[in-house]
Motif scaffolding. Structure first.
Motif, PDB file in Angstrom:
ATOM      1  N   ILE A 154      -6.422   0.554  -4.444  1.00 26.27           N
ATOM      2  CA  ILE A 154      -5.699   0.421  -3.176  1.00 26.27           C
ATOM      3  C   ILE A 154      -4.627   1.495  -3.106  1.00 26.27           C
ATOM      4  CG2 ILE A 154      -4.405  -1.122  -1.667  1.00 26.27           C
ATOM      5  CD1 ILE A 154      -5.546  -3.459  -3.288  1.00 26.27           C
ATOM      6  N   ASP A 155      -4.736   2.299  -2.083  1.00 27.12           N
ATOM      7  CA  ASP A 155      -3.828   3.427  -1.938  1.00 27.12           C
ATOM      8  C   ASP A 155      -2.906   3.189  -0.744  1.00 27.12           C
ATOM      9  OD1 ASP A 155      -2.745   6.050  -1.966  1.00 27.12           O
ATOM     10  OD2 ASP A 155      -4.232   6.662  -0.466  1.00 27.12           O
ATOM     11  N   ALA A 156      -1.641   2.931  -1.036  1.00 28.20           N
ATOM     12  CA  ALA A 156      -0.650   2.809   0.035  1.00 28.20           C
ATOM     13  C   ALA A 156      -0.290   4.219   0.498  1.00 28.20           C
ATOM     14  CB  ALA A 156       0.584   2.075  -0.481  1.00 28.20           C
ATOM     15  N   GLY A 157      -0.610   4.537   1.735  1.00 21.52           N
ATOM     16  CA  GLY A 157      -0.446   5.895   2.242  1.00 21.52           C
ATOM     17  C   GLY A 157       0.991   6.401   2.139  1.00 21.52           C
ATOM     18  N   HIS A 158       1.110   7.725   1.908  1.00 18.35           N
ATOM     19  CA  HIS A 158       2.404   8.420   1.880  1.00 18.35           C
ATOM     20  C   HIS A 158       3.296   7.927   0.737  1.00 18.35           C
ATOM     21  CE1 HIS A 158       0.947  10.045   5.638  1.00 18.35           C
ATOM     22  NE2 HIS A 158       0.620   8.818   5.962  1.00 18.35           N
ATOM     23  N   GLY A 159       4.607   8.122   0.843  1.00 11.23           N
ATOM     24  CA  GLY A 159       5.522   7.735  -0.235  1.00 11.23           C
ATOM     25  C   GLY A 159       6.463   8.866  -0.613  1.00 11.23           C
ATOM     26  N   GLY A 160       7.630   8.485  -1.141  1.00 10.67           N
ATOM     27  CA  GLY A 160       8.611   9.484  -1.570  1.00 10.67           C
ATOM     28  C   GLY A 160       9.067  10.352  -0.413  1.00 10.67           C
ATOM     29  N   ALA A 181      -0.459  -3.108   1.097  1.00 12.62           N
ATOM     30  CA  ALA A 181      -1.265  -2.825  -0.101  1.00 12.62           C
ATOM     31  C   ALA A 181      -0.968  -3.852  -1.196  1.00 12.62           C
ATOM     32  CB  ALA A 181      -0.972  -1.409  -0.598  1.00 12.62           C
ATOM     33  N   ASN A 182       0.309  -4.175  -1.380  1.00 10.73           N
ATOM     34  CA  ASN A 182       0.688  -5.167  -2.397  1.00 10.73           C
ATOM     35  C   ASN A 182       0.090  -6.536  -2.098  1.00 10.73           C
ATOM     36  OD1 ASN A 182       2.183  -3.706  -4.283  1.00 10.73           O
ATOM     37  ND2 ASN A 182       4.040  -3.795  -3.011  1.00 10.73           N
ATOM     38  N   ARG A 183       0.140  -6.913  -0.835  1.00 11.55           N
ATOM     39  CA  ARG A 183      -0.427  -8.211  -0.437  1.00 11.55           C
ATOM     40  C   ARG A 183      -1.937  -8.229  -0.667  1.00 11.55           C
ATOM     41  NH1 ARG A 183       4.305  -8.212   2.816  1.00 11.55           N
ATOM     42  NH2 ARG A 183       5.007 -10.332   3.272  1.00 11.55           N
ATOM     43  N   LEU A 184      -2.587  -7.135  -0.338  1.00 16.40           N
ATOM     44  CA  LEU A 184      -4.040  -7.050  -0.543  1.00 16.40           C
ATOM     45  C   LEU A 184      -4.377  -7.129  -2.037  1.00 16.40           C
ATOM     46  CD1 LEU A 184      -6.940  -6.550   0.366  1.00 16.40           C
ATOM     47  CD2 LEU A 184      -6.442  -4.102   0.457  1.00 16.40           C
ATOM     48  N   GLU A 191      -9.133 -13.220  -6.809  1.00 18.76           N
ATOM     49  CA  GLU A 191     -10.566 -13.419  -6.575  1.00 18.76           C
ATOM     50  C   GLU A 191     -11.339 -13.195  -7.882  1.00 18.76           C
ATOM     51  OE1 GLU A 191     -11.756 -13.986  -3.216  1.00 18.76           O
ATOM     52  OE2 GLU A 191     -13.424 -14.641  -4.477  1.00 18.76           O
ATOM     53  N   PRO A 192     -12.031 -14.226  -8.402  1.00 17.68           N
ATOM     54  CA  PRO A 192     -12.798 -13.986  -9.626  1.00 17.68           C
ATOM     55  C   PRO A 192     -13.870 -12.917  -9.396  1.00 17.68           C
ATOM     56  CG  PRO A 192     -12.677 -16.343  -9.099  1.00 17.68           C
ATOM     57  CD  PRO A 192     -12.153 -15.604  -7.913  1.00 17.68           C
ATOM     58  N   GLY A 193     -13.941 -11.967 -10.324  1.00 19.48           N
ATOM     59  CA  GLY A 193     -14.945 -10.912 -10.186  1.00 19.48           C
ATOM     60  C   GLY A 193     -14.443  -9.683  -9.471  1.00 19.48           C
ATOM     61  N   MET A 194     -13.168  -9.723  -9.017  1.00 18.61           N
ATOM     62  CA  MET A 194     -12.593  -8.533  -8.379  1.00 18.61           C
ATOM     63  C   MET A 194     -11.252  -8.205  -9.039  1.00 18.61           C
ATOM     64  SD  MET A 194     -13.221  -9.057  -4.296  1.00 18.61           S
ATOM     65  CE  MET A 194     -13.334  -7.381  -3.676  1.00 18.61           C
ATOM     66  N   ARG A 195     -10.935  -6.922  -9.074  1.00 19.66           N
ATOM     67  CA  ARG A 195      -9.650  -6.512  -9.643  1.00 19.66           C
ATOM     68  C   ARG A 195      -9.112  -5.346  -8.830  1.00 19.66           C
ATOM     69  NH1 ARG A 195      -8.143  -3.245 -13.888  1.00 19.66           N
ATOM     70  NH2 ARG A 195     -10.252  -2.899 -14.632  1.00 19.66           N
ATOM     71  N   ALA A 196      -7.809  -5.413  -8.549  1.00 22.14           N
ATOM     72  CA  ALA A 196      -7.186  -4.346  -7.760  1.00 22.14           C
ATOM     73  C   ALA A 196      -6.423  -3.390  -8.662  1.00 22.14           C
ATOM     74  CB  ALA A 196      -6.236  -4.946  -6.731  1.00 22.14           C
ATOM     75  N   VAL A 197      -6.468  -2.123  -8.316  1.00 21.87           N
ATOM     76  CA  VAL A 197      -5.671  -1.112  -8.995  1.00 21.87           C
ATOM     77  C   VAL A 197      -4.838  -0.426  -7.924  1.00 21.87           C
ATOM     78  CG1 VAL A 197      -5.757   1.035 -10.297  1.00 21.87           C
ATOM     79  CG2 VAL A 197      -7.506  -0.701 -10.674  1.00 21.87           C
ATOM     80  N   MET A 198      -3.523  -0.430  -8.099  1.00 20.84           N
ATOM     81  CA  MET A 198      -2.658   0.210  -7.111  1.00 20.84           C
ATOM     82  C   MET A 198      -2.523   1.696  -7.442  1.00 20.84           C
ATOM     83  SD  MET A 198      -1.474  -1.939  -4.795  1.00 20.84           S
ATOM     84  CE  MET A 198       0.178  -1.458  -4.263  1.00 20.84           C
ATOM     85  N   VAL A 199      -2.772   2.528  -6.459  1.00 23.80           N
ATOM     86  CA  VAL A 199      -2.624   3.970  -6.671  1.00 23.80           C
ATOM     87  C   VAL A 199      -1.137   4.333  -6.674  1.00 23.80           C
ATOM     88  CG1 VAL A 199      -3.076   6.241  -5.663  1.00 23.80           C
ATOM     89  CG2 VAL A 199      -4.886   4.491  -5.702  1.00 23.80           C
ATOM     90  N   ARG A 210      -4.463  13.590  -6.435  1.00 21.70           N
ATOM     91  CA  ARG A 210      -4.120  12.685  -7.525  1.00 21.70           C
ATOM     92  C   ARG A 210      -4.555  11.255  -7.176  1.00 21.70           C
ATOM     93  NH1 ARG A 210      -4.318  11.449 -12.287  1.00 21.70           N
ATOM     94  NH2 ARG A 210      -2.927   9.795 -12.911  1.00 21.70           N
ATOM     95  N   ARG A 211      -4.508  10.926  -5.903  1.00 26.46           N
ATOM     96  CA  ARG A 211      -4.891   9.568  -5.482  1.00 26.46           C
ATOM     97  C   ARG A 211      -6.347   9.283  -5.815  1.00 26.46           C
ATOM     98  NH1 ARG A 211      -0.711   7.627  -1.455  1.00 26.46           N
ATOM     99  NH2 ARG A 211       0.762   9.357  -1.420  1.00 26.46           N
ATOM    100  N   THR A 212      -7.232  10.250  -5.529  1.00 30.43           N
ATOM    101  CA  THR A 212      -8.645  10.025  -5.864  1.00 30.43           C
ATOM    102  C   THR A 212      -8.850  10.101  -7.378  1.00 30.43           C
ATOM    103  OG1 THR A 212      -9.074  12.338  -5.397  1.00 30.43           O
ATOM    104  CG2 THR A 212      -9.639  10.788  -3.685  1.00 30.43           C
ATOM    105  N   GLU A 213      -8.044  10.904  -8.048  1.00 26.57           N
ATOM    106  CA  GLU A 213      -8.150  10.975  -9.520  1.00 26.57           C
ATOM    107  C   GLU A 213      -7.835   9.623 -10.148  1.00 26.57           C
ATOM    108  OE1 GLU A 213      -5.655  14.010 -11.241  1.00 26.57           O
ATOM    109  OE2 GLU A 213      -6.708  15.551 -10.080  1.00 26.57           O
ATOM    110  N   VAL A 214      -6.815   8.951  -9.611  1.00 27.09           N
ATOM    111  CA  VAL A 214      -6.449   7.630 -10.136  1.00 27.09           C
ATOM    112  C   VAL A 214      -7.629   6.677  -9.951  1.00 27.09           C
ATOM    113  CG1 VAL A 214      -4.953   5.616  -9.791  1.00 27.09           C
ATOM    114  CG2 VAL A 214      -3.966   7.910  -9.800  1.00 27.09           C
ATOM    115  N   ALA A 215      -8.220   6.696  -8.763  1.00 25.46           N
ATOM    116  CA  ALA A 215      -9.360   5.818  -8.478  1.00 25.46           C
ATOM    117  C   ALA A 215     -10.518   6.134  -9.418  1.00 25.46           C
ATOM    118  CB  ALA A 215      -9.794   5.977  -7.024  1.00 25.46           C
TER     119      ALA A 215
END
Ligand SMILES: [Zn+2]
Length: 434
Positions: A154-160, A181-184, A191-199, A210-215
């Motif tokens: 999950i990539d929260a757009g923009h930042g800094g 993004a945090n709520r999602l 959800e069993p069987g799903m896991r979120a990774v925050m970019v 870098r965002r796609t690299e993290v994913a």
């Protein structure tokens, strides 16, 4: 230009021929590179010409011996870059025209040794692959391996220092995308069987690449980038979902294929199979075409589910997924979608987007849509796949070819598995999925 090129390639061929004939008797090991990975160590010898070699293993202690012939000059070991737990030491000895390289190993391995012809930026190479036996053997066979989680980046757009768009009341897009993004992520992690990774986990800048690299680093099954739209006038409103445009994807793949060292990064485990350098680029292209096709189908299907869910709680700016060459979508190997949750430039939607209630509803919609998407088309080794009943009840508008694509099976397999005489199916019919 064409003529000039022709002349050049003729000339360089002659020079190449001259040098390879000359260097036949005077090969040289120029450097040694060690590339450890979790279950394999690759040792690469860089040579000035195609190697003439023999290799064999010895035990007590475990060693791998490489005998190189037609080696000129110094027989001392060149510079070695990298190290691996599998290799205790590398030694060399030699006489006038040959060189022996001995790898002292920490355990018994079955090495694979093969030569590679030059591909920029590398020249002639001799590759030694040392599989990590223990790791390979301790891995359970696929049938009893625990079903894995589906990973959503999950990539929260923009930042800094990049605020994104700014709403009429002064709110920054970057400060809306993060709480959604945090709520999602929270919903997905429940959800069993799903896991979120925050970019992005806080208010800081991350480059689009870098965002796609993290994913990619997290082996995400899908990258969801969350944004809010903006326009110069206050009227436009509603959500939209963007996917990678085919034209952009094709150029990106081409560009990445030019960089040979990125093949393995792009291809994952498949790169290990592609060892024949003459075919390397061709194979890489073929495998990437397949994975790109998969990425784009996945992204498009996920985008449709997201639109269906968002349409229940907000107006849609565009009812169909839009194709674009936006930065975060440019990775051809990871299915990626970009969700514009609404217009920050529309005063009414800006107020909505600021409210915790609406942010929660947006997150719930995205969660529902992604869950539904992966229930319909789960990755083969996932918990979702294990749980999915291998049956499908035909709904209005569905065809055999559409279902074949959705379940990632061939039309033929679907037809024969259900003993269908033709491709026509009827609403309510239950099909067994092979
Ligand atoms: Zn944005």
């Amino acid at each position: 230009m064409k003529n000039n090129n022709k002349f050049l390639s003729c000339a360089s061929l002659t020079i190449l021929w001259f040098f390879s004939a000359l260097s036949f008797a005077s090969n040289q090991v120029q450097s040694i590179r060690i590339w450890p990975s979790p279950d394999n160590t690759r040792v690469v010898l860089d040579l000035s010409a195609a190697p003439q070699y023999k290799s064999f293993s010895l035990d007590n202690p475990d060693r791998l011996v490489i005998d190189l012939s037609n080696i000129a000059g110094d027989k001392a070991l060149p510079k070695i870059a990298g190290d691996s737990q599998l290799i205790k030491a590398i030694r060399s000895s030699g006489d006038n025209t040959s060189m022996r390289i001995v790898l002292d190993l920490t355990s018994k391995v079955k090495p694979t040794v093969f030569a590679l012809t030059p591909t920029a930026p590398y020249g002639h190479r001799l590759v030694i692959d040392l599989p990590d036996q223990q790791r390979t053997e301790s891995r359970p066979p696929p049938s009893i391996r625990a079903a894995r989680d589906i990973i959503i980046a999950i990539d929260a757009g923009h930042g800094g220092e990049d605020p994104g768009s700014i709403g009429p009341s002064g709110i920054y897009e970057k400060n809306l995308t993060l709480p959604i993004a945090n709520r999602l992520a929270a919903l997905i992690n429940k959800e069993p069987g799903m896991r979120a990774v925050m970019v992005r986990t806080g208010d800081y800048f991350i480059h689009v690449n870098r965002r796609t690299e993290v994913a990619r680093g997290q082996q995400a099954d899908l990258l969801v980038s969350i944004h809010a739209d903006a326009f110069t006038s206050p009227q436009p409103k509603g959500a939209s979902v963007w996917v990678l445009s085919l034209r952009r994807a094709t150029t990106e793949v081409g560009r990445m294929l030019e960089q040979t060292e990125r093949h393995s990064e792009l291809l994952g485990g498949v790169a290990e199979i592609i060892r024949d350098s003459a075919n390397e680029r061709y194979l890489a292209q073929t495998v990437l075409d397949l994975s790109m096709n998969h990425s784009m189908v996945t992204a498009y299907q996920a985008a449709n589910q997201v639109l269906a869910e968002l349409g229940k709680i907000t107006s849609l700016h565009q009812a169909k997924p839009q194709a674009a060459s936006l930065g975060v979508l440019k990775s051809p190997d990871i299915p990626s979608i970009l969700v514009e949750v609404g217009f920050i430039s529309n005063p009414k939607e800006e107020q909505q987007l600021k409210s915790a209630n609406h942010q929660t509803r947006l997150a719930q919609s995205l969660h529902q849509a992604l869950k539904r998407h992966f229930q319909l088309a789960p990755p083969a080794d996932s918990l979702f796949a294990q749980q999915r009943a291998r049956e499908h009840k035909v709904q209005a508008g569905e065809s055999l070819s559409l279902l074949a694509q959705r379940y990632d099976v061939s039309v033929d397999a679907l037809r024969s598995h259900n003993q269908l005489a033709s491709d026509s199916i009827r609403i309510g019919q239950v099909l067994r999925i092979p």
